[in-house]
Scaffold this motif. Structure first.
Motif, PDB file in Angstrom:
ATOM      1  N   PRO A   1      16.363  -1.195 -43.052  1.00 18.46           N
ATOM      2  CA  PRO A   1      17.517  -0.954 -43.747  1.00 18.46           C
ATOM      3  C   PRO A   1      18.384   0.219 -42.920  1.00 18.46           C
ATOM      4  CG  PRO A   1      15.734  -0.796 -45.297  1.00 18.46           C
ATOM      5  CD  PRO A   1      15.215  -0.944 -43.667  1.00 18.46           C
ATOM      6  N   VAL A   2      19.579   0.195 -42.791  1.00 18.57           N
ATOM      7  CA  VAL A   2      20.459   0.956 -41.871  1.00 18.57           C
ATOM      8  C   VAL A   2      20.898   2.428 -42.689  1.00 18.57           C
ATOM      9  CG1 VAL A   2      22.457   1.149 -40.476  1.00 18.57           C
ATOM     10  CG2 VAL A   2      21.311  -0.962 -40.485  1.00 18.57           C
ATOM     11  N   THR A   3      20.607   3.289 -42.269  1.00 21.35           N
ATOM     12  CA  THR A   3      21.144   4.559 -42.876  1.00 21.35           C
ATOM     13  C   THR A   3      21.594   5.531 -41.770  1.00 21.35           C
ATOM     14  OG1 THR A   3      18.662   5.608 -42.514  1.00 21.35           O
ATOM     15  CG2 THR A   3      19.173   4.126 -44.407  1.00 21.35           C
ATOM     16  N   LEU A   4      21.973   6.756 -42.329  1.00 17.16           N
ATOM     17  CA  LEU A   4      22.449   7.527 -41.368  1.00 17.16           C
ATOM     18  C   LEU A   4      21.498   8.173 -40.315  1.00 17.16           C
ATOM     19  CD1 LEU A   4      24.826   9.374 -40.235  1.00 17.16           C
ATOM     20  CD2 LEU A   4      24.173  11.273 -42.136  1.00 17.16           C
ATOM     21  N   ARG A   5      20.185   8.129 -40.959  1.00 18.17           N
ATOM     22  CA  ARG A   5      19.039   8.435 -39.908  1.00 18.17           C
ATOM     23  C   ARG A   5      18.867   7.579 -38.888  1.00 18.17           C
ATOM     24  NH1 ARG A   5      12.954  10.073 -41.238  1.00 18.17           N
ATOM     25  NH2 ARG A   5      11.995   9.907 -39.360  1.00 18.17           N
ATOM     26  N   SER A   6      19.252   6.360 -39.169  1.00 24.00           N
ATOM     27  CA  SER A   6      18.966   4.999 -38.232  1.00 24.00           C
ATOM     28  C   SER A   6      19.884   5.611 -36.785  1.00 24.00           C
ATOM     29  CB  SER A   6      19.507   4.121 -38.657  1.00 24.00           C
ATOM     30  OG  SER A   6      18.878   3.535 -39.832  1.00 24.00           O
ATOM     31  N   PHE A   7      20.923   6.197 -36.654  1.00 21.62           N
ATOM     32  CA  PHE A   7      22.057   6.461 -35.804  1.00 21.62           C
ATOM     33  C   PHE A   7      21.514   7.796 -35.318  1.00 21.62           C
ATOM     34  CE2 PHE A   7      24.312   3.008 -38.279  1.00 21.62           C
ATOM     35  CZ  PHE A   7      24.481   2.380 -37.398  1.00 21.62           C
ATOM     36  N   LEU A   8      20.951   8.443 -35.758  1.00 18.46           N
ATOM     37  CA  LEU A   8      20.740   9.946 -35.484  1.00 18.46           C
ATOM     38  C   LEU A   8      19.264  10.346 -34.901  1.00 18.46           C
ATOM     39  CD1 LEU A   8      22.938  11.920 -38.242  1.00 18.46           C
ATOM     40  CD2 LEU A   8      23.627  11.037 -35.916  1.00 18.46           C
ATOM     41  N   ARG A   9      18.365   9.764 -35.631  1.00 17.98           N
ATOM     42  CA  ARG A   9      17.055  10.273 -35.281  1.00 17.98           C
ATOM     43  C   ARG A   9      15.904   8.967 -34.883  1.00 17.98           C
ATOM     44  NH1 ARG A   9      15.803  14.426 -40.231  1.00 17.98           N
ATOM     45  NH2 ARG A   9      17.427  15.725 -39.821  1.00 17.98           N
ATOM     46  N   PRO A  10      14.854   9.260 -34.319  1.00 21.53           N
ATOM     47  CA  PRO A  10      13.890   8.379 -34.058  1.00 21.53           C
ATOM     48  C   PRO A  10      13.229   7.850 -35.506  1.00 21.53           C
ATOM     49  CG  PRO A  10      13.427   9.811 -32.330  1.00 21.53           C
ATOM     50  CD  PRO A  10      14.682  10.370 -33.531  1.00 21.53           C
TER      51      PRO A  10
END
Length: 205
Positions: free
Chosen positions: A52-61
């Motif tokens: 799943p793609v979330t904001l965390r996917s773009f900001l954190r490992p």
């Protein structure tokens, strides 16, 4: 150049093709460790997503367990004999978005560290004078040992995120000898052809 050989797909289910030699050679942008014709496959869901793609996917490992394909079975794509196994490297965090940029900057360091740092956990299978390498396996998942005879479809281990890997996937290459540092790359096909980047390969369970 060595003659091309044909392999079976080393998995079941849906996998996304990346870094295919059908698009360019060398497929990974380098000839280091005989990777000219190597290919990568990322396990994906019905929507073609690895996770799943979330904001965390773009900001954190992200932990590799968040990816649905982590732990999927990896199968022998050829009849042969196991000639090498490595199974002790940790499955590290996955990197998408901004973290993947930072991870890419460390690639040269891993290349200097050698084959294990790049391949992570892996199995080498010798067949008719060639050696098939299956890499980035999950730590502790390898079920085969050197000297073991294999048939096509035997379970080797599980898809992991060890070595030079930004998310759980399988790296596949063929070389002309057991010494990866000195071997030459061997071109190959999968079930008679070679998928291109972005192709979804769906092998029935």
């Amino acid at each position: 150049m060595a003659a091309s050989i044909d392999l079976a797909y080393p998995f079941r289910g849906r996998w996304l093709t990346q870094n295919s030699p059908a698009n360019r050679v060398p497929s990974h942008g380098t000839t280091l460790f005989a990777t000219s014709y190597a290919i990568d496959f990322v396990p994906v869901d019905e929507a073609g997503r690895s996770a799943p793609v979330t904001l965390r996917s773009f900001l954190r490992p992200e932990p590799p367990e968040r990816f649905g394909g982590f732990g999927r079975a990896v199968l022998a794509p050829v009849e042969g004999v196991v000639v090498a196994v490595h199974d002790t490297e940790a499955d590290h965090a996955a990197y998408r978005g901004l973290p993947s940029v930072a991870y890419a900057l460390t690639q040269r360091r891993r290349a200097r560290a050698g084959w294990i740092a790049l391949a992570g956990n892996h199995v080498l299978i010798e067949s008719k004078g060639n050696v098939v390498a299956l890499c980035h396996l999950q730590r502790g998942s390898v079920l085969v040992r050197p000297g073991q005879a294999l048939r096509i479809g035997d379970v080797l281990g599980r898809c992991g995120n060890s070595g030079n890997s930004t998310e759980p996937h399988l790296h596949l290459q063929v070389i002309d000898g057991r010494d990866v540092g000195r071997a030459r790359a061997v071109p190959f096909t999968l079930a008679g052809s070679m998928p291109r980047n972005g192709d979804i390969v769906d092998v029935p369970e």
